[in-house]
Design a protein around this motif. Structure first.
Motif, PDB file in Angstrom:
ATOM      1  N   HIS A 198      -6.481  13.508   6.994  1.00 40.01           N
ATOM      2  CA  HIS A 198      -5.252  14.220   7.746  1.00 40.01           C
ATOM      3  C   HIS A 198      -5.758  14.212   9.813  1.00 40.01           C
ATOM      4  O   HIS A 198      -5.249  13.536  10.477  1.00 40.01           O
ATOM      5  N   PHE A 199      -6.955  14.193   9.214  1.00 34.78           N
ATOM      6  CA  PHE A 199      -8.307  14.490  10.805  1.00 34.78           C
ATOM      7  C   PHE A 199      -8.623  12.960  11.461  1.00 34.78           C
ATOM      8  O   PHE A 199      -9.295  13.674  12.501  1.00 34.78           O
ATOM      9  N   GLY A 200      -8.442  12.013  10.920  1.00 37.27           N
ATOM     10  CA  GLY A 200      -8.591  10.844  11.010  1.00 37.27           C
ATOM     11  C   GLY A 200      -9.822  10.206  11.573  1.00 37.27           C
ATOM     12  O   GLY A 200     -10.272  10.035  12.289  1.00 37.27           O
ATOM     13  N   TYR A 201     -10.880  10.921   9.452  1.00 35.38           N
ATOM     14  CA  TYR A 201     -11.825  10.452  10.111  1.00 35.38           C
ATOM     15  C   TYR A 201     -12.099   8.932   9.655  1.00 35.38           C
ATOM     16  O   TYR A 201     -11.365   8.672   9.036  1.00 35.38           O
ATOM     17  N   SER A 202     -13.078   7.972  10.255  1.00 36.53           N
ATOM     18  CA  SER A 202     -12.979   6.640   9.808  1.00 36.53           C
ATOM     19  C   SER A 202     -13.713   6.924   8.183  1.00 36.53           C
ATOM     20  O   SER A 202     -13.794   7.804   7.407  1.00 36.53           O
ATOM     21  N   HIS A 203     -13.071   5.510   7.531  1.00 41.23           N
ATOM     22  CA  HIS A 203     -14.167   5.113   6.002  1.00 41.23           C
ATOM     23  C   HIS A 203     -15.398   5.659   5.659  1.00 41.23           C
ATOM     24  O   HIS A 203     -15.510   6.312   4.893  1.00 41.23           O
ATOM     25  N   GLU A 204     -16.047   5.480   6.873  1.00 38.48           N
ATOM     26  CA  GLU A 204     -17.472   4.939   7.106  1.00 38.48           C
ATOM     27  C   GLU A 204     -17.820   6.622   6.682  1.00 38.48           C
ATOM     28  O   GLU A 204     -18.756   7.302   5.716  1.00 38.48           O
ATOM     29  N   THR A 205     -17.602   7.826   7.677  1.00 42.78           N
ATOM     30  CA  THR A 205     -18.113   9.002   7.949  1.00 42.78           C
ATOM     31  C   THR A 205     -17.153   9.388   7.001  1.00 42.78           C
ATOM     32  O   THR A 205     -18.260  10.353   5.727  1.00 42.78           O
ATOM     33  N   ILE A 206     -16.409   9.009   6.094  1.00 38.57           N
ATOM     34  CA  ILE A 206     -15.865  10.044   4.485  1.00 38.57           C
ATOM     35  C   ILE A 206     -16.744   9.551   3.611  1.00 38.57           C
ATOM     36  O   ILE A 206     -17.130  10.608   3.247  1.00 38.57           O
TER      37      ILE A 206
END
Length: 823
Positions: free
Chosen positions: A303-311
């Motif tokens: 929901h906060f829009g983090y990138s897949h890599e960061t997640i």
């Protein structure tokens, strides 16, 4: 927080009664400034800038401690009435209900800030999800969150009023136990984003059905912009159409996020489908609860829009959350307060209060890492930390981290190290001994290594004591008492096997009136450790009278011989009005004065001034068995008759008490002036309905030392008392009858719990070991084993062994380490 009394008065709709210097309605610049809020009169952090809310309940009333608070410098109080003789001595804001006022104040204070707030509720996982979100979002936000599990009607307002101007994200959890509670929490939290965790069976007794429970929890999200939740038809039926949802599922592909799960060694691979795209993340857990909690966090990151890599990077670093403050025995006569998984300003305040409530030694040391996410600039943060250290009278500070090292000059008697490894290298030079040590560090500092260095080395079997459960059980029984009834709590037999000093210290913190021990040495140990509560010795031997007097204990006197012996010593030592307690035998026929020697007792007591009869007591034989109700009533009647005769003849008004734990429940009309709480404090009742309302206090745990597979026909243990009728997997566990486990619990009569599954004990219980059949249980060497606690319970064990829970609890050997913790 910086608010004036003048600002607060209209918020609370309070009447004011203030000293002129504290409150001047004509000049706001003269108004007192508030920089903190408190409800705990025992906290050493209370000071001139504190606004104290005097909360009151069925069996406690903080108004009683206002005089002491004024003496310590507190000047502003929110009260329902001004205590006698205190008018004009402080600034009082008078309201109808002080808890309501605290919540009104928190709701107002929350409204001063405008940033995203995540509100979390559900039956399980709230605190873990909150802590993981703090970890995952922390690099990008200054987060204010509920400390520990502060999610109640009192905990939420205390959490909210910790917000400051530098915070830009809030994460608060809300817990309820019945209807009409959540709306109050919603007003204080005002979440912009809602997160609903698992709905389970916790607190089911507070709701008429599952629908009522769900409806009440969803009230937290009445005004949220978005609700994140597991896609569930039962829950969705109660969600308002006005609330926008963001759902996930591992089964329903119509959810906004669909997740596949694959176990991989000690991890779980999550295949995430979102907005038409796919990506994988790995989390270091395999149990269902942790996977679900991790997915809730994943949804917030999406929901906060983090990138897949960061997640993927951040969620791979998730860790087990330790939500408990643990009290442990340390080396060189030290007591450790283990809070080694987090370091933030709010939880530091809580940990310091806990340190004060559990300190065994006057010397207090804090080992503290760099502090994160305070919302304050570094200079102000460490200035405030320094003030906390000073107000809590900490003798030594050991700082670990580059930032706290840079502010070393703010602390008196402080030594710092750049990291935990540097501390370990200097460990032998730091001379730990005869002190209470709080170990508090952010997880990245790995303070568990420090705990390992300082902890007393014992074997792997431990008895974990839940101090929250003791507090809950104490308050449960207090709720049964008349407001004026005093409370003695029995801590004999090493606190029924749970630990004497630590529990006595907690009871002193809760302001019980008396402690009871069986023998003088138990009381001497408590007094020597610093317990100040009056302590009655119930079974004093005449040879112990000198020591009882020397240590300020109060003996129970139950015979003419004992009375004469004590009076002889009292006269030799020229004592006056030394407190004693007269025991009357009303039918137990164990100890006590019988009716035929009451006249002689009166004659002896009338002739002396050496002693004072502090209380008159008796003991009921059948208070736990209503089949013998008539006999119990006859005991109460005899006690009334004989105690009244003593009081009239001696012209005294002592404390009278006859009820024990079961008597508190079954014979409320006989409360007299005081009751004696024993086994109930430790979570044990012989009433099945009452047992449901008590919390388990002690959990005896061990580990699997070794696992072996045996073929059909092989035997296990001494005497070949178990022979496998099919191939079996056998776990050896390092606990035996020398630790207090009855041999009768072996040979498949008893069981242990491994991975939440029953494992029957096979063969005879040995002196130091027992063996359990773990066939069909996925476990490995080193895994934890529950010997008793939630399953099996001590009640179950006692029933199977044809004994009573007292024997199970008190039989646990002193070689078993006790670990005390608070959630």
């Amino acid at each position: 927080m910086t608010l004036s009394i003048q600002t607060i008065v209209p918020i609370l709709q309070a009447q004011t009664n203030c000293v002129q210097e504290d409150y001047d309605s004509s000049d706001s610049e003269q108004a007192k400034q508030i920089d903190s809020v408190s409800i705990d009169s025992r906290s050493l952090q209370n000071g001139p800038g504190t606004l104290f809310f005097a909360l009151a309940g069925p069996n406690y009333d903080a108004h009683s401690y206002i005089a002491n608070l004024i003496d310590t410098g507190v000047r502003q109080f929110v009260v329902s009435h001004i205590p006698q003789n205190l008018e004009g001595k402080a600034c009082f804001l008078i309201v109808g209900n002080t808890l309501d006022a605290l919540q009104q104040f928190a709701a107002y204070y929350r409204g001063l800030f405008d940033f995203p707030v995540i509100g979390i509720t559900g039956s399980n996982g709230k605190t873990i999800v909150k802590e993981w979100l703090n970890f995952l979002l922390g690099p990008d936000y200054n987060i204010i969150r509920s400390p520990k599990s502060y999610n109640s009607q009192v905990g939420v307002p205390l959490s909210v009023v910790s917000i400051n101007e530098n915070h830009n994200l809030g994460i608060f959890e809300a817990g309820i136990s019945t209807v009409n509670e959540m709306a109050k929490l919603e007003l204080m939290i005002r979440p912009t984003i809602g997160l609903l965790t698992n709905i389970g069976t916790a607190h089911d007794e507070g709701f008429s059905n599952l629908g009522e429970k769900i409806r009440e929890k969803l009230k937290l999200f009445a005004h949220t912009e978005l609700l994140i939740c597991h896609k569930n038809k039962t829950v969705e039926a109660f969600i308002s159409q006005k609330v926008k949802t963001f759902t996930w599922s591992c089964k329903d592909e119509s959810a906004d996020v669909f997740i596949g799960k694959t176990a991989s060694v000690d991890k779980t691979l999550l295949n995430v489908r979102h907005h038409g795209g796919k990506f994988d993340i790995r989390i270091p857990f395999q149990d269902d609860a942790s996977i679900e909690n991790a997915i809730q966090c994943l949804m917030v990151l999406l929901h906060f829009g983090y990138s897949h890599e960061t997640i993927e990077q951040r969620m791979a670093l998730l860790y087990p959350v330790e939500m408990r403050l643990k009290v442990k025995n340390g080396i060189n006569n030290t007591t450790l307060i283990d809070d080694s998984y987090s370091s933030d300003f709010q939880s530091l305040k809580i940990a310091l209060d806990f340190l004060e409530s559990q300190k065994q030694y006057k010397k207090k040391t804090v080992i503290l890492s760099d502090i994160f996410q305070s919302g304050l600039d570094t200079e102000e943060l460490y200035s405030r930390v320094s003030q906390l250290i000073i107000s809590n009278k900490i003798h030594r500070v050991i700082g670990i981290g580059e930032t706290i090292s840079a502010y070393k000059n703010k602390f008196v008697n402080c030594v710092t190290f750049k990291d935990t490894e540097a501390f370990a290298e200097a460990f032998d030079t730091l001379a730990f001994g005869n002190e209470t040590i709080l170990i508090k560090g952010a997880r990245t500092f790995e303070f568990e290594k420090i705990v390992l260095l300082l902890e007393e080395k014992t074997h792997e079997t431990v008895l974990e004591i839940n101090l929250n459960a003791i507090s809950h059980n104490l308050n449960f029984f207090k709720s049964k008492l008349n407001p004026e009834t005093k409370l003695m709590v029995m801590v004999k037999a090493f606190g029924y096997g749970n630990g004497g000093f630590e529990i006595a210290k907690l009871l002193e913190h809760h302001h019980v009136d008396y402690l009871g021990v069986a023998f003088a040495d138990e009381g001497i140990s408590l007094k020597s450790a610093g317990i100040k509560l009056p302590i009655m010795v119930l079974n004093p031997e005449t040879t112990s009278f000198q020591s009882i007097i020397q240590h300020g204990l109060e003996p129970e006197i139950y015979s003419l011989k004992g009375l004469k012996s004590f009076l002889q010593i009292a006269k030799q030592r020229k004592l006056e009005q030394f407190p004693i307690h007269i025991k009357i035998d009303t039918g137990m026929h164990r100890l006590g004065f019988e009716e035929n020697n009451i006249d002689e007792l009166i004659a002896i007591l009338n002739e002396n001034k050496s002693v004072k009869v502090k209380s008159i007591l008796s003991h009921m034989a059948t208070s736990d068995d209503l089949r013998f109700k008539d006999f119990a009533l006859s005991q109460i009647a005899r006690f009334e008759k004989l105690s009244s005769k003593l009081m009239q003849a001696l012209q005294i008004s002592p404390i009278r008490h006859i009820l024990n734990t079961s008597g508190i429940t079954n014979f409320r009309e006989a409360q007299y002036d005081m009751v004696r709480l024993g086994i109930g404090l430790y979570g044990v009742s012989n009433d099945p309905e009452e047992q449901k309302k008590l919390e388990n206090v002690g959990t005896l745990k061990s580990v699997i030392s070794q696992i072996r597979s045996i073929p059909a026909g092989d035997s296990v243990g001494y005497g070949r008392r178990f022979i496998a009728d099919k191939p079996a997997k056998i776990a050896t566990i390092p606990i035996g009858y020398a630790d207090g486990i009855s041999r009768g619990w072996g040979n498949e009569k008893g069981f242990v719990t491994v991975k939440n599954k029953k494992a029957p004990i096979v063969g005879s219980v040995c002196m130091d070991m027992l063996m359990a059949d773990v066939s069909g249980i996925s476990c490995k060497e080193g895994d934890r084993v529950v010997i008793f606690g939630e399953s099996p319970t001590v009640n179950e064990m006692a029933a199977a062994l044809d004994t009573i829970p007292y024997e199970i609890l008190t039989g646990i050997s002193q070689r078993v380490k006790r670990v005390f913790y608070r959630e």
